[in-house]
Design a protein around this motif. Sequence first.
Motif, PDB file in Angstrom:
ATOM      1  N   PRO A  24       0.975  -1.207   0.074  1.00 46.78           N
ATOM      2  CA  PRO A  24       0.048  -0.044   0.010  1.00 46.78           C
ATOM      3  C   PRO A  24       1.025   1.254   0.087  1.00 46.78           C
ATOM      4  CG  PRO A  24      -0.732  -1.832   1.679  1.00 46.78           C
ATOM      5  CD  PRO A  24       0.608  -2.247   1.058  1.00 46.78           C
ATOM      6  N   ASN A  25       0.734   2.186  -1.124  1.00 45.50           N
ATOM      7  CA  ASN A  25       1.394   3.212  -1.116  1.00 45.50           C
ATOM      8  C   ASN A  25       0.537   4.372  -1.877  1.00 45.50           C
ATOM      9  OD1 ASN A  25       2.858   3.703  -4.308  1.00 45.50           O
ATOM     10  ND2 ASN A  25       2.631   1.536  -3.436  1.00 45.50           N
ATOM     11  N   ALA A  26       0.584   5.602  -1.580  1.00 47.55           N
ATOM     12  CA  ALA A  26      -0.213   6.654  -2.228  1.00 47.55           C
ATOM     13  C   ALA A  26       0.316   7.124  -3.640  1.00 47.55           C
ATOM     14  CB  ALA A  26      -0.261   7.812  -1.312  1.00 47.55           C
ATOM     15  N   GLN A  27       1.505   6.793  -3.709  1.00 50.91           N
ATOM     16  CA  GLN A  27       2.149   7.345  -5.165  1.00 50.91           C
ATOM     17  C   GLN A  27       1.436   6.199  -6.175  1.00 50.91           C
ATOM     18  OE1 GLN A  27       3.789   9.902  -5.894  1.00 50.91           O
ATOM     19  NE2 GLN A  27       3.204  10.507  -3.906  1.00 50.91           N
ATOM     20  N   PHE A  28       1.202   5.219  -6.069  1.00 55.07           N
ATOM     21  CA  PHE A  28       0.739   4.297  -6.877  1.00 55.07           C
ATOM     22  C   PHE A  28      -0.724   4.708  -7.312  1.00 55.07           C
ATOM     23  CE2 PHE A  28      -1.898   0.618  -8.095  1.00 55.07           C
ATOM     24  CZ  PHE A  28      -1.133  -0.093  -8.922  1.00 55.07           C
ATOM     25  N   TRP A  29      -1.400   5.218  -6.450  1.00 56.50           N
ATOM     26  CA  TRP A  29      -2.943   5.562  -6.912  1.00 56.50           C
ATOM     27  C   TRP A  29      -3.003   6.947  -7.323  1.00 56.50           C
ATOM     28  CZ3 TRP A  29      -5.900   1.578  -7.131  1.00 56.50           C
ATOM     29  CH2 TRP A  29      -5.836   0.678  -6.466  1.00 56.50           C
ATOM     30  N   ILE A  30      -2.085   7.664  -7.076  1.00 61.17           N
ATOM     31  CA  ILE A  30      -2.276   9.176  -7.635  1.00 61.17           C
ATOM     32  C   ILE A  30      -2.178   9.412  -8.926  1.00 61.17           C
ATOM     33  CG2 ILE A  30      -0.951  11.415  -7.280  1.00 61.17           C
ATOM     34  CD1 ILE A  30      -0.136  11.024  -4.358  1.00 61.17           C
ATOM     35  N   ARG A  31      -1.323   8.609  -9.514  1.00 64.01           N
ATOM     36  CA  ARG A  31      -1.191   8.758 -11.033  1.00 64.01           C
ATOM     37  C   ARG A  31      -2.664   8.433 -11.660  1.00 64.01           C
ATOM     38  NH1 ARG A  31       2.817   3.386 -11.251  1.00 64.01           N
ATOM     39  NH2 ARG A  31       3.439   4.202  -9.492  1.00 64.01           N
TER      40      ARG A  31
END
Length: 545
Positions: free
Chosen positions: A206-213
């Motif tokens: 789980p990491n925010a950067q993966f989803w921000i894109r």
Amino acid sequence: MSQSSSDPPASLATLPTEIAETIYKTLTPATLARLARVSKDIYAAVQSPLYRRPILNSYRKLQLFVATLNKVASWDTRSGDARSKRIVHLTLLIDPAKEELTTGRPLIAVLLARLVRVIARYNPDVTITLAISHSSCESQPVRSFQTEEFPRVTSLVLDLGSESTSRTQEAPSRGGSSSIDTVIPVRRHIAARGYNNTTTGGRCSPNAQFWIRFFNGRSFPDLQRLELHHRMRGGIGSGSYEGWEGQSLLFTEIDTLGLAKMERLVVNSVPEFNDAVLMAGLQHAPLLTDLQIEDCHVSYSALDKLLLHALPVLHRLVLRIPNTSRFARHVRQKIGIRNLEEENPHLCPHFRRSGKNLKHFELTAPFICRDIYLDEYEKVRLRESGHPGTLAGDETGEIAQGGLDAMLVTGILQRLRQIRETDSGTQVKKTESTSLEEDRMLLEKERVLRNRRVTIAKEKWTRKLHVLEGICVDGDTFEELVVLAEVEEQGIAWMLGHRPGEHAWKVMDGMANELDYYNEFESGGRLGGSRRLEHDVNDDLMGQQ
């Protein structure tokens, strides 16, 4: 009347425009491309259907396609807008592993985005489906999406994770749950050509950067449908994901602007997905009507909140909880314990309370129970009438003793619901005549019910339950679920599967028919199932092969 020898021979070019266009619409892009070489007249006639909905399955074909658009482009001197072939919808099927093997270098996001922007410039209203197969979270072009802009990409389908590319031909479809199963082309002898696109998944957490894109609205400003299929080796429910569901992820308001346009979200075995991502999507996606969560490590507490808020607005919900879910086991252990201090997030009642307007609902879980059908009042009345009596099920939900009185159950519920339906409208006073207003309200209620039945029949609403281990409550039986489906709303088809007993039933309008369990719920099981027929687009795409 015989044709005069002086008349020109009949041909496709001499047909009336309406008939010719009807014929062109039925032809494949490859056939249209060959037909365009017949004559100048036919070449001009097939341009519109040929470029209307093109399908390109390699970066090289995308380059050639854009080169053609540039060659025939024109510019409006007044507005400065560029125009070329009219494209309604473009489908791009990109296999980064194949591209790297062909060119000797990875396909980076900046190159792909540049060509997409050219197409969007010529066709401001085009919609684009971008499907990337056999990639991984940290490889190109996926890892660089956040630094680029892909305008007019309305559907994005990513096949990530550690599966080898040779598995695409072998793996059977899972009930049509994945769009990528139907659009990714078959690759012949792909393993023999040296493809090796595996990953350890070490960074897949789980990491925010993966989803921000995907969520920020900048990289994909027009994105409406997002599908992520990870398929990690060993399954998402392994112990290595312990505690990830509660890991806090920080999303700012700017990071989630793109969710305002999101209509469909599919996450299949995605280790980057957890409770925090689910809550972010729930709060910022007001247009979301199609949601599929499969084999993802999210807690029952998060799913409890999701169903409470999202069920009334969703049109389609697919929720597949892995057999290894410790959350499911925890809930089952707590059900039936009185004066329980902690909240026990039982999911089944949500579907009865708020899921009536779902056009398609699918629940696969270790434990499912009759609370999907019955409220507390109905359960009390059934007990008072003698049900379940001596009926008792074992831990899997199979009948261990007694017998199920189906006529008793369906008879009582039909009477209860008929009375409720009659009394749920305007109450008519016994001492006074019915007023015109009351008549109007009753007629309006009948009209709404009639329109609902027509809508259900037209759209073929469905419900699918798959019990992986047993029933939520000790002693309840799977057979009771089948009987309860017989008194549900008319026109809705219920599919019920029971893995421990290998049972499958279809129930509709009070009629129950037994089906083959493996064909309906376990494709590729011991009976072989029905293998998915795939279309090899390598043989059928326009342009040079």
